[in-house]
Scaffold this motif. Sequence first.
Motif, PDB file in Angstrom:
ATOM      1  N   LEU A 183      74.546  35.959  12.984  1.00 10.13           N
ATOM      2  CA  LEU A 183      73.737  36.554  12.775  1.00 10.13           C
ATOM      3  C   LEU A 183      74.460  37.534  11.914  1.00 10.13           C
ATOM      4  O   LEU A 183      74.135  38.204  11.058  1.00 10.13           O
ATOM      5  CB  LEU A 183      73.969  37.998  14.299  1.00 10.13           C
ATOM      6  CG  LEU A 183      73.272  37.949  15.403  1.00 10.13           C
ATOM      7  CD1 LEU A 183      73.773  38.405  16.911  1.00 10.13           C
ATOM      8  CD2 LEU A 183      72.351  38.767  15.048  1.00 10.13           C
ATOM      9  N   GLY A 186      73.244  36.843   8.237  1.00 14.51           N
ATOM     10  CA  GLY A 186      72.320  37.744   8.529  1.00 14.51           C
ATOM     11  C   GLY A 186      70.627  36.696   8.652  1.00 14.51           C
ATOM     12  O   GLY A 186      69.344  36.907   8.316  1.00 14.51           O
ATOM     13  N   ALA A 189      68.912  38.279  13.747  1.00 11.54           N
ATOM     14  CA  ALA A 189      69.053  39.707  13.586  1.00 11.54           C
ATOM     15  C   ALA A 189      69.114  40.175  14.705  1.00 11.54           C
ATOM     16  O   ALA A 189      67.978  38.975  16.083  1.00 11.54           O
ATOM     17  CB  ALA A 189      67.641  40.301  12.941  1.00 11.54           C
ATOM     18  N   ARG A 199      65.238  36.522  11.486  1.00 10.46           N
ATOM     19  CA  ARG A 199      64.752  37.529  10.496  1.00 10.46           C
ATOM     20  C   ARG A 199      63.903  37.069  10.113  1.00 10.46           C
ATOM     21  O   ARG A 199      63.111  38.293   9.907  1.00 10.46           O
ATOM     22  CB  ARG A 199      65.840  38.024  10.316  1.00 10.46           C
ATOM     23  CG  ARG A 199      65.980  38.563   9.021  1.00 10.46           C
ATOM     24  CD  ARG A 199      67.175  38.639   7.658  1.00 10.46           C
ATOM     25  NE  ARG A 199      68.283  39.864   8.681  1.00 10.46           N
ATOM     26  CZ  ARG A 199      68.425  41.011   8.454  1.00 10.46           C
ATOM     27  NH1 ARG A 199      68.095  41.209   7.956  1.00 10.46           N
ATOM     28  NH2 ARG A 199      70.044  40.443   9.118  1.00 10.46           N
ATOM     29  N   SER A 234      68.076  38.071   3.564  1.00 10.25           N
ATOM     30  CA  SER A 234      69.312  38.786   4.235  1.00 10.25           C
ATOM     31  C   SER A 234      70.220  39.538   4.268  1.00 10.25           C
ATOM     32  O   SER A 234      70.184  39.996   2.805  1.00 10.25           O
ATOM     33  CB  SER A 234      69.724  37.273   3.551  1.00 10.25           C
ATOM     34  OG  SER A 234      69.516  36.236   3.728  1.00 10.25           O
ATOM     35  N   SER A 235      70.600  40.354   5.331  1.00  6.98           N
ATOM     36  CA  SER A 235      71.694  41.254   4.475  1.00  6.98           C
ATOM     37  C   SER A 235      72.409  40.866   4.223  1.00  6.98           C
ATOM     38  O   SER A 235      73.206  39.815   3.466  1.00  6.98           O
ATOM     39  CB  SER A 235      72.072  41.464   6.848  1.00  6.98           C
ATOM     40  OG  SER A 235      72.949  39.858   7.226  1.00  6.98           O
TER      41      SER A 235
END
Length: 603
Positions: A183, A186, A189, A199, A234-235
């Motif tokens: 998580l 990234g 999710a 994700r 990606s975050s």
Amino acid sequence: MANQIPEPIIEEVKKTNDIVDVIGEYIQLKKQGKNYFGLCPFHGENTPSFSVTQDKQIFHCFGCGKGGNVFSFLMEMENFTFYEALKYLADRSGVELPTASIPKETSLSEETEQMLSAYEWLTKLYHHLIKYQKDGKDGLEYLKSRGLTKETLEEFQIGYAPDKRDFTAKFLTQKGYSKPLLLKSGILAGNDNNEVIDRFRGRIIFPIRNALGRTVGFGGRAMHDDSGPKYLNSSEGELFQKSKLLYNFDLAKRHIRKENEAVLMEGYMDVISVYQAGVKNVVATMGTALTETQAKLLNRYVDTVIICFDGDSAGIEARYKSALLLRSVGCDVRIANLDAEEDPDSYVREHGGEAFKERVLRTSDSYMSFFMRYQRRHFNLQLESERIEYIERVLKELSMIESALEREYYIQELHKEFDLSVDTLMSQLAQYQKSQPSAKDNQRDKSYTKPYVPANKKKLFPAYVNAEKRILSYMLQDAYIAEKVQYELGAGFNVNDHKIVATHLYAFYEEGNSPDISLFMERLSDEHLKNQVIELAMSSDVQHSTEEEIDDYLRMIHREADQSPAKKSLKEQQRKAEQENDPLEAARLAMELIRLQKQNNEK
């Protein structure tokens, strides 16, 4: 720590990785005399003060003072440990390292290494799925319809994430990765039901790599319009920071250096299509506006950046903002022209790579030409007031152009179009130029670090200190001179750092080593001493030395050592007299010091 690895291996790796080539992959180097110069990657500057010496295999920045060899450059640049730098260079040049002799020491935290490892596993998995499995068939057909070849899919490691909520989570947890880590990275999710889901499910996967070629994030393209946003990255996190990365930079950087220009685009598919068509010096932002960090990264590598964004209105606005930013960091900017309905990908697929090179890139506009066309969009030139405002805006921009030839060219353009006299236009231009900050002020405005004192600003050292510096410089480059000095002077240098360097150098030659400044530096654990050696090595060339010069330096050093105690005593007495507010005694002692100095000079 380096001595845990066999020295012949270190030497082989170093010899197969020329420092000019390695550093040239990070910054633009230009040869001046025997050395190469470029903008220092370790501090902000506009005038090159970063020097690389090929025959000595060392670098030194005369601005911030950093220096070293090919290993220390990578350790500083990439935050590598020595072992990571050695491994990187060994892989680069094809030298095999005995795995037993390489400690598993890394500059990265265990968590970061796990994230990178997870991304590496997924890159391979998603790529395998799109090539060989039924799950990836739709993605493969889509990419083929976009004209991508198997070779391109392989080179960019493009993949496909199955449209299953827990596919990735199951795969990676079975490999031993924790869900909280995934998580944070990234890769996964969370949703409103506190479920952990993939994700990128149901998306074509574009691995996003850092400058070293390691995957640090993914870009995922939706296969269907109802699958959320068209592109999903990606975050933001420790590994993936959009503002600092350029897509395809790892593959493009050597082509950028070779072509001495970079082509900047907006999208992954634009880059991939153009790269496949033979234009390989191409990179892209991460779906966001160009940042100052990205602009500075490009400026380290090249002088010229060609902006090649979509031809629609949004693309034109993005061109303008990116051009301003690139120029502010020192890049020469050109702007490629595409029609409103075109983007680089569609153009290449319709017309081919050669047409793209000839008709788009090579005919790209200069910044000033683009600026004038861009400004026209904001004025109604049928109205007199707006014509005047447009001309004034163009003249103000021209006033910041350094090239007199370029200024003259665009003055003539304005003269022809608006039937204004050249004298009037030049007069107005001169007024705007007067209002511009001076070159010195501009230089200060463009500095991106705190003010620094140049390391190459000459300090006034006593003659004996300069003699010691020069003789040590020669000793670093010539074992015979070192042997002569060892016999006649030993460790009898007056400056303590010089004594230590000389002692290490005697031991280095006694072990049978030939002069090798880069190798000698690896023997020193103290960073201060390493910097001393770099400065000494860069200060002079042994080819210009003579026996008479060496003997003169030795006499100076001996003379200082002989009279040092007397001088120190007089100086101490003088200091006390000044503290006790006795100017007459202080003056008498000063005269005594002068007399003693004269006596020594006459010896």
